[in-house]
Design a protein around this motif. Structure first.
Motif, PDB file in Angstrom:
ATOM      1  N   TYR A   1      31.579  18.278 -13.509  1.00  0.00           N
ATOM      2  CA  TYR A   1      30.788  18.909 -12.394  1.00  0.00           C
ATOM      3  C   TYR A   1      31.288  20.962 -12.997  1.00  0.00           C
ATOM      4  CZ  TYR A   1      28.322  15.838 -10.052  1.00  0.00           C
ATOM      5  OH  TYR A   1      27.781  14.353  -9.657  1.00  0.00           O
TER       6      TYR A   1
ATOM      7  N   ALA B   1      26.838  16.850 -16.308  1.00  0.00           N
ATOM      8  CA  ALA B   1      27.861  15.903 -15.759  1.00  0.00           C
ATOM      9  C   ALA B   1      28.219  15.089 -16.020  1.00  0.00           C
ATOM     10  CB  ALA B   1      28.578  17.490 -14.887  1.00  0.00           C
TER      11      ALA B   1
ATOM     12  N   ILE C   1      24.280  18.699 -12.145  1.00  0.00           N
ATOM     13  CA  ILE C   1      24.464  17.345 -11.871  1.00  0.00           C
ATOM     14  C   ILE C   1      24.149  17.095 -12.828  1.00  0.00           C
ATOM     15  CG2 ILE C   1      24.054  15.120 -10.707  1.00  0.00           C
ATOM     16  CD1 ILE C   1      23.767  17.480  -8.191  1.00  0.00           C
TER      17      ILE C   1
END
Lengths: 310, 360
Positions: A248, A19, A16
């Motif tokens: 992601y 991304a 995360i």
């Protein structure tokens, strides 16, 4: 091979983080492109955001003000692009590239005296009781606020584009600016706004790199993330929720290959490093194979200058 | 001095910002050009080369004019930048990354009157010299420290590209760590970039997740140092003192000191004595230096490090001294035998004990 020490939860948390800068920049660029403007200066706006966010955060000792500064910085620098392309009708591709170069140089200049300084830390948003839950707590309730913001932003953009009148007008500018103009909408002004929104989002993405992911300022530290964000928009076929998927997935493959190596799995790192790019290319090819679908998705007036002749 | 900003193949490599500080050509002054793989503000590899450029300016004042181009991608585009620099009347060009090797040779053929100096490579022609530092000597020293400092016995190594320079560093550090701590294990992560702070930070985090508590790096930014500081583990500065980024994390740093070499070579151009040479200096000549040892180190660890530095400088000890086997178990060096420079320069194998497969 011992996979037991490979923690999926820890990997997802890292994923995360990797991304989020891409996601922020890409969702901003999506709005810009939906309004019919192709701004290739994402990298430049990100690096400006990275340095503005850093400078503000260090001077005010507040990461939140830093984020605000980054968004403002990104938006201000994008106004240069907006003015040149919307009112002076310069070529969008060339102006976007110039914006990237300008941003990289400008950011290097602004950050000169901020080398080797550590920014204030961004606190994680902890929810009493929930953050301590095993797995779920780490996955959903212990991130920094920017991550929640980025996802909220994607939903907000989706809602704006598909459920509001203003969103419809913005899309109209992107699909047929002549028609939007003849209905009395100020195409240039709407695009100007979209470009500024894109700049603010890119700035936030940049600040996420300099304040959270690698809390430091180094010249050129966004290292090409802006270009990936541009590719993700196409990958997502200009659909907001697919931007999350793309960002992601890209972050995921990057982290997976680093983690597998750290685990000592001897897959050639060269191939692993290529994977995110190869997957992106393959998806792009598959998507564009269906001509009709691809041409429906891309805003019809993308990259075209608009000049009201009357 | 006239500054012009030029744009390097914007369409192809949009993110390569190229700033050329171009000097007017005069008869008397020597012009020296530098080509960097990262930004001068990377606070690592390229930064340190630029310190060398500034040292040349400080040394010769009006006698010399320098220029540089930063963030030049390795590969074909580099030759274009070199040619452009050569055409602008530069007398000597320092190309400061391994991947500039073939472009340097190609540019040197096109411009026989310009002298080239290529860092860390091995191809020379009449107007191309090569130079490098024996970083493996420094790696051995920090490897010893890492082996002594790790509690989990897991040392993380963020590596850029599988080239001899990097492989040599891993081997030297491993042998050193192993010599003080037989249980030590190396986890090598290849990131396939010299400079990408985000990815370097991710690699550091991935290693820490695997229980690593000391990190070494062979990439150019201080990102891993920043993460080490945040996570409360140890790391080593790379190319330059990175203690700003890791005041408690940095144990020491290998410092690349190019200044004396750059001054010497520019002087040779001035005197007309320049010729193609191969330089490989180490701790003894000061090209490999160290940042102060951290207080976090127990006195005996610091003392051993200092002793190793002294022994290497005096030529009493060579990091690659037999008996040593290659990773596959075959004999490399017999008892007491010392690795020759040729083998070291082309090192493409792990020594025995390093886990994992060396990418090729």
């Amino acid at each position: 091979m011992d996979f037991s020490s490979l923690s999926p939860v820890a990997m997802i948390v890292l994923l995360i983080g990797a991304a989020t800068p891409i996601l922020l920049a890409a969702i901003g660029e999506l709005v810009v492109e939906k309004s019919g403007v192709l701004n290739l200066g994402v990298e430049g706006m990100m690096i400006i955001g990275a340095v503005c966010g850093f400078v503000v955060a260090v001077n005010t000792d507040s990461p939140m003000l830093g984020l605000l500064g980054a968004a403002v910085g990104g938006a201000v620098v994008s106004m240069v692009f907006a003015f040149l392309t919307q009112y002076l009708l310069s070529n969008q591709v060339a102006t976007g590239l110039a914006l990237t170069l300008f941003g990289l140089g400008m950011a290097a200049l602004m950050g000169r005296s901020y080398n080797g300084i550590r920014p204030p830390r961004m606190a994680r948003l902890e929810v009493e009781g929930l953050s301590d839950l095993p797995v779920v707590g780490k996955l959903f309730f212990s991130h920094d606020p920017v991550i929640y913001l980025s996802i909220a932003l994607v939903f907000a953009v989706w809602y704006f584009l598909n459920r509001t009148r203003a969103g419809l007008v913005l899309r109209a500018c992107g699909e047929n600016h002549e028609a939007a103009h003849s209905l009395g909408y100020n195409v240039q002004l709407i695009r100007f706004g979209a470009i500024m929104f894109g700049g603010a989002c890119a700035g936030l993405g940049g600040a996420y790199v300099s304040l959270v992911r690698v809390p430091q300022w180094t010249e050129g530290m966004t290292a090409g993330v802006g270009w990936i964000a541009l590719a993700i928009v196409v990958f997502a076929a200009w659909k907001p929720w697919r931007v999350i998927l793309g960002a992601y997935m890209f972050g995921g493959i990057t982290i997976l290959q680093l983690s597998l190596q750290a685990l000592g799995i001897s897959i050639s790192g060269a191939y692993l490093s290529m994977t995110p790019y190869i997957v992106t290319i393959v998806v792009l090819v598959i998507m564009s194979a269906d001509r009709k679908k691809a041409s429906i998705n891309a805003p019809a007036c993308l990259g075209k200058s608009f000049h009201a002749s009357h | 001095m006239k500054f012009t900003k030029t744009l390097a193949a914007a369409a192809a490599m949009g993110f390569a910002l190229t700033g050329v500080a171009n000097a007017d050509s005069h008869g008397e002054t020597v012009q020296a050009g530098f080509i960097y793989v990262g930004p001068v503000g990377d606070l690592g590899w390229s930064y340190q080369h630029d310190q060398g450029r500034q040292a040349v300016e400080a040394e010769f004042g009006d006698m010399v004019e320098t220029s540089f181009v930063e963030s030049v991608p390795e590969g074909a585009d580099a030759e274009r930048v070199m040619s452009q620099m050569a055409r602008s009347g530069v007398d000597i060009i320092f190309t400061t990354s391994f991947g500039y090797m073939d472009p340097t040779i190609a540019a040197a053929e096109s411009f026989p009157d310009v002298r080239f100096e290529h860092a860390t490579g091995y191809k020379r022609v009449e107007n191309v010299s090569t130079y490098s530092a024996r970083f493996y000597e420094g790696r051995y020293v920090i490897g010893e420290i890492a082996g002594a400092m790790t509690k989990s016995n897991k040392i993380g190594y963020i590596a850029s590209f599988p080239i001899p320079e990097v492989v040599r560093g891993i081997n030297a550090a491993y042998l050193a760590a192993k010599s003080v701590n037989p249980d030590v294990e190396f986890k090598v992560v290849w990131v396939y970039t010299w400079f990408d702070p985000g990815k370097e930070a991710d690699a550091a985090n991935a290693l820490i997740e695997q229980g690593v508590d000391v990190i070494m790096q062979h990439t150019d930014s201080p990102a891993a140092m920043t993460i080490a500081e945040e996570k409360g583990i140890y790391a080593f500065g790379q190319a330059t003192d990175m203690s700003n980024f890791g005041p408690t994390a940095q144990l020491t740093a290998i410092i690349d000191d190019w200044n004396p070499y750059y001054i010497e070579r520019v002087k040779a151009v001035m005197d007309g004595t320049w010729e193609s040479t191969d330089t490989w200096h180490g701790i003894a000549d000061g090209m490999v230096a160290f940042a102060p040892m951290s207080d976090a180190m127990p006195a005996d660890v610091a003392a051993r490090a200092e002793a190793t530095i002294a022994a290497i400088a005096a030529g009493e000890f060579h990091p690659f001294t037999g008996p040593l086997n290659k990773q596959d178990g075959s004999v490399w060096l017999a008892e007491g035998e010392v690795a020759d420079d040729g083998t070291l320069a082309g090192m493409n194998f792990y020594v025995e004990g390093v886990d994992g497969e060396l990418p090729n």
